[in-house]
Design a protein around this motif. Structure first.
Motif, short mmCIF file in Angstrom:
data_model
loop_
_atom_site.label_atom_id
_atom_site.label_comp_id
_atom_site.label_asym_id
_atom_site.label_seq_id
_atom_site.Cartn_x
_atom_site.Cartn_y
_atom_site.Cartn_z
N GLU A 277 -12.09 6.60 9.43
CA GLU A 277 -10.92 5.66 9.26
C GLU A 277 -9.72 6.46 8.99
OE1 GLU A 277 -11.77 3.34 5.86
OE2 GLU A 277 -13.56 2.24 6.63
N ARG A 278 -8.69 5.97 9.85
CA ARG A 278 -7.31 6.77 9.87
C ARG A 278 -6.27 5.86 9.35
NH1 ARG A 278 -7.54 11.76 13.12
NH2 ARG A 278 -9.72 12.24 13.15
N ARG A 279 -6.09 5.73 8.08
CA ARG A 279 -5.04 4.72 7.65
C ARG A 279 -3.95 5.18 7.16
NH1 ARG A 279 -9.21 0.69 3.89
NH2 ARG A 279 -10.49 -0.05 5.74
N TRP A 280 -3.63 6.60 7.35
CA TRP A 280 -2.78 7.36 6.46
C TRP A 280 -1.49 7.16 7.41
CZ3 TRP A 280 -3.00 11.13 2.29
CH2 TRP A 280 -4.18 10.86 1.50
N SER B 255 2.53 7.74 3.65
CA SER B 255 1.72 8.43 2.79
C SER B 255 1.69 9.73 3.01
CB SER B 255 0.07 7.74 3.07
OG SER B 255 -0.14 6.43 3.10
N GLU C 116 -8.89 6.81 -0.61
CA GLU C 116 -8.21 6.08 -0.50
C GLU C 116 -7.30 5.66 -1.90
OE1 GLU C 116 -6.32 3.12 1.66
OE2 GLU C 116 -7.16 4.83 2.33
N ARG D 62 -4.66 8.06 -2.04
CA ARG D 62 -3.16 7.59 -1.22
C ARG D 62 -2.59 6.52 -1.65
NH1 ARG D 62 -2.01 3.21 1.96
NH2 ARG D 62 -3.88 2.37 1.76
N LYS D 63 -3.11 5.34 -2.26
CA LYS D 63 -2.30 4.55 -3.31
C LYS D 63 -1.64 4.93 -4.55
CE LYS D 63 -5.80 0.99 -1.61
NZ LYS D 63 -6.63 -0.08 -2.26
N TYR E 45 -6.72 12.11 7.79
CA TYR E 45 -6.61 10.46 7.78
C TYR E 45 -5.48 10.03 8.38
CZ TYR E 45 -10.14 11.57 4.23
OH TYR E 45 -11.44 12.17 3.63
N THR F 188 -2.87 8.58 11.40
CA THR F 188 -3.55 7.99 12.30
C THR F 188 -3.10 8.65 13.73
OG1 THR F 188 -1.07 6.83 12.41
CG2 THR F 188 -2.63 5.55 11.37
#
Length: 482
Positions: A20-23, A27, A172, A175-176, A257, A259
């Motif tokens: 999962e690449r959400r950064w 971030s 995760e 990151r938040k 992480y 994108t």
């Protein structure tokens, strides 16, 4: 990517390539706001600002240093994006599948020490606020345990526990937390600067501070040159670059992480040269204004906020500085040892358990407070060995392998990276020679000039990387015998 039939001694879900690449860029940007915007980071930035002697010198020295940091972080960051693996797994390509535990433990030792130091700094900001109350001040002065005041112990344990809440749900959550804490710190820094500039009635870049005061107040920054000289500017840039030595190794723990590489570069651009320059500028202006208002050079922001007449502003500053310091602890001193310890025993230790180990070590260290003693020299000695590790890893990835790496083989104990029973002799020879010039000779002998230590990390990178490249080229062209 999915790894088929990995060796159990090298694999768990946390060490596996990131799927999962959400950064996004924001971030990544906040990795750097969390890493730099701490009490220790402010102190270093303010000290280096004063050592520059003028605004132009500051922009030149810190600007050049920040551009170098941006370049180096992009190098290791791209490796993280392309492979999706954390630092200890990437190190297997150069040090061997099991030999990678050595650089991982070196990084973890430094992180555990600073985990405790940063936690103590954050709790200290809370203590400075509480003792404004006469009752709390009396309690602070009269009640003691574990070599500290009882109030200090309570605040340390509370801050220590808050950090565990942040990380217990994984990356995760990290990151938040970053995405919230980074901007909050910037807002408080600007409020602090504006408040003091208005109160002082001037906007200056250090010209009001007498030269003898500058020399006295910056002598502990590790640079012995007179402020404003060319030698001082070079040392300022080198010190600023070296400050990030630990994260040069494990930035791929975060970049994995991201994108894509474009997102990484954008986040790094805003988070490093632009953010670093702005942060140092604000620290310098705030320190100068505080000198005008209070008549003394205050390099620690909690010292400044403790003098505020407004209880609300002091409370806001103390909480923000505590959050900022928690930010750097999570980024620089929790994530890395969490992965590093997991890499040693992946069947028994995952990311969460590795982090708990690091936190527990920091808690055990607190009664001894080694960060307040000469033990810091030991950690700096260990930390300087990160230069040769970085040199070996980057030479291996970019010059030897041309950025092409069989990721699946990193999890195979009998595959390409087995080398000599899981250990790569060439990497450890290069590491030892590099450490000789970066750590051992400058620390324990007088063979090298005094200025060498300031650039020890650079010599470690150059010597370690150079020796590794030479050994690999020699082994490639070594004739085979029947």
């Amino acid at each position: 990517m999915t790894i088929s039939n990995p060796s159990p001694s090298l694999y768990n879900e946390d060490l596996a390539p990131a799927e999962e690449r959400r950064w996004g860029a924001f971030s990544i940007f906040n990795v750097w706001t969390s890493d730099v915007h701490s009490l220790w980071g402010y102190y270093l930035a303010a000290s280096l600002f004063l050592l520059c002697g003028s605004f132009i010198n500051f922009v030149f020295a810190i600007g050049i240093g920040s551009l170098v940091i941006f370049f180096l972080m992009t190098l290791v960051g791209n490796a993280g994006v392309r492979t999706g693996v954390p630092f200890p797994v990437l190190a297997r390509a150069s040090f061997g599948t099991f030999g990678a535990n050595v650089p991982a433990i070196v990084r973890a030792i430094v992180a555990c020490f600073w985990y405790g130091a940063q936690t103590a700094a954050a709790s200290g900001a809370i203590v400075a606020l509480l003792i404004r109350n006469e009752g709390m001040l009396a309690f602070h002065q009269n009640s003691h345990m574990l070599g500290h005041s009882t109030l200090e112990v309570i605040c340390y344990v509370v801050v220590w526990g808050l950090q565990l809440l942040i990380i217990q749900r994984g990356m995760e959550t990290v990151r938040k937390f970053q995405d919230w804490a980074g901007p909050a710190v910037w807002v408080m820094m600007l409020i602090l600067a504006v408040y003091l500039v208005v109160k002082s009635g001037t906007f200056s870049f250090g010209s009001e501070i007498p030269r003898d005061v500058l020399i006295e107040k910056t002598k502990d920054a590790g640079i012995s040159y007179e402020p404003g000289t060319l030698a001082a500017l070079a040392a300022v840039a080198a010190t600023w670059i070296t400050y990030f030595a630990a994260l040069y190794l494990n930035f791929c723990d975060f970049s994995r992480y991201a994108t894509d590489e474009k997102t990484l570069r954008k986040g790094n651009l805003w988070g490093l040269p632009i953010n670093l320059l702005a942060f140092c500028l604000v620290a310098g202006v705030t320190t100068t204004a505080a000198y005008t208002v209070y008549g003394e050079v205050l390099l620690h922001p909690d010292q400044i906020s403790a003098k505020f007449e407004s209880w609300f502003l002091a409370l806001l500053a103390a909480l923000t500085f505590a959050v900022a310091t928690l930010g750097i602890n999570v980024v620089a001193n929790f994530v890395s040892p969490a992965f590093d310890f997991a890499n040693v025993f992946p069947r028994r230790i995952n990311f969460k358990r590795g982090g708990y180990i690091a936190a527990l070590i920091a808690l055990v260290l607190y009664p001894f407070a080694p960060w307040e003693t000469g033990a810091a020299n030991f950690v700096n000695f260990i930390g300087s060995t990160m230069g040769p590790i970085f040199g070996v890893m980057m030479v291996d990835y970019y010059l030897i392998r041309k950025s092409r790496l069989d990721v699946a083989a990193l999890y195979d104990e009998n595959g390409e990276f087995r080398f000599q029973n899981g250990w790569h002799g060439n990497a450890f020879i290069a590491f030892a020679v590099g450490a000789l010039f970066s750590s051992i000779l400058p620390t324990f002998t007088s063979i090298l000039p005094d200025w060498w230590g300031t650039y020890g990390w650079f010599f470690g990178v150059a010597v370690g990387g150079g020796v590794y490249f030479a050994l690999r080229m020699r082994s490639r062209h070594k004739p085979a015998f029947a």
